[in-house]
Design a protein around this motif. Sequence first.
Motif, mmCIF file in Angstrom:
data_model
loop_
_atom_site.group_PDB
_atom_site.id
_atom_site.type_symbol
_atom_site.label_atom_id
_atom_site.label_comp_id
_atom_site.label_asym_id
_atom_site.label_seq_id
_atom_site.Cartn_x
_atom_site.Cartn_y
_atom_site.Cartn_z
ATOM 1 N N LEU A 1 41.895 41.394 31.516
ATOM 2 C CA LEU A 1 41.003 40.261 31.302
ATOM 3 C C LEU A 1 39.522 40.612 31.413
ATOM 4 N N ARG A 2 39.223 41.622 32.195
ATOM 5 C CA ARG A 2 37.832 42.012 32.470
ATOM 6 C C ARG A 2 37.043 40.855 33.096
ATOM 7 N N ASN A 3 37.759 40.057 33.872
ATOM 8 C CA ASN A 3 37.150 38.912 34.550
ATOM 9 C C ASN A 3 37.861 38.765 35.894
ATOM 10 N N HIS A 4 37.161 39.136 36.958
ATOM 11 C CA HIS A 4 37.772 39.163 38.290
ATOM 12 C C HIS A 4 38.273 37.781 38.720
ATOM 13 N N ALA A 5 37.466 36.755 38.536
ATOM 14 C CA ALA A 5 37.837 35.411 38.986
ATOM 15 C C ALA A 5 39.080 34.909 38.240
ATOM 16 N N GLU A 6 39.114 35.110 36.933
ATOM 17 C CA GLU A 6 40.279 34.664 36.161
ATOM 18 C C GLU A 6 41.521 35.460 36.557
ATOM 19 N N ALA A 7 41.358 36.751 36.796
ATOM 20 C CA ALA A 7 42.481 37.584 37.223
ATOM 21 C C ALA A 7 43.026 37.102 38.564
#
Length: 176
Positions: free
Chosen positions: A34-40
């Motif tokens: 995802l390259r998105n920590h919060a979404e992961a």
Amino acid sequence: MPLPPPLSSHDAEHAATLWVAHQPWLLARLQQRLRNHAEAEDVASETFERILHTRRLRSLHEPRAYLTTIAKHILLRNWRRRDLEQAWLEALAQCAPACHPSVEERAILLESLTRIDQALEGMSPKGRTVFLLSQLDGLTYAQIADRMGLSISMVRKYMAQGLRQCMQAMDQQAAG
């Protein structure tokens, strides 16, 4: 969704072990994708929450494969919801500003659209097409039957299924 009954102490222990053993791996895998920590983090947490709700803790022989499958379903649902929201916002942009719903109404409408989309996703492709031809294009049952090479009774069956699934989805929304 109603809360599940509390976990037994054994299940809670197993859940904690599963979390400690596999959450960092799942989170790293999701962050890479995802390259998105919060979404992961959100998807990883929801994945474990789903496992807790299904009570499949003891029967997991391949936990990483199961976690990956659950996470993929969550990602697909999230992406589908974003696509639906984007299409809705594009349609809304074509309306006069005076016709725009309030922020609260937008949230309710988007949730309703998402529930209907999920309900229709559970239908066969033919059933979904029949339902959409009727509800969006305004075709009669006879026109749909002719266009799709179905009997009128089969069109009725698909429509009943679609309406039933949409009503169930709306009932779930009202209850939730």
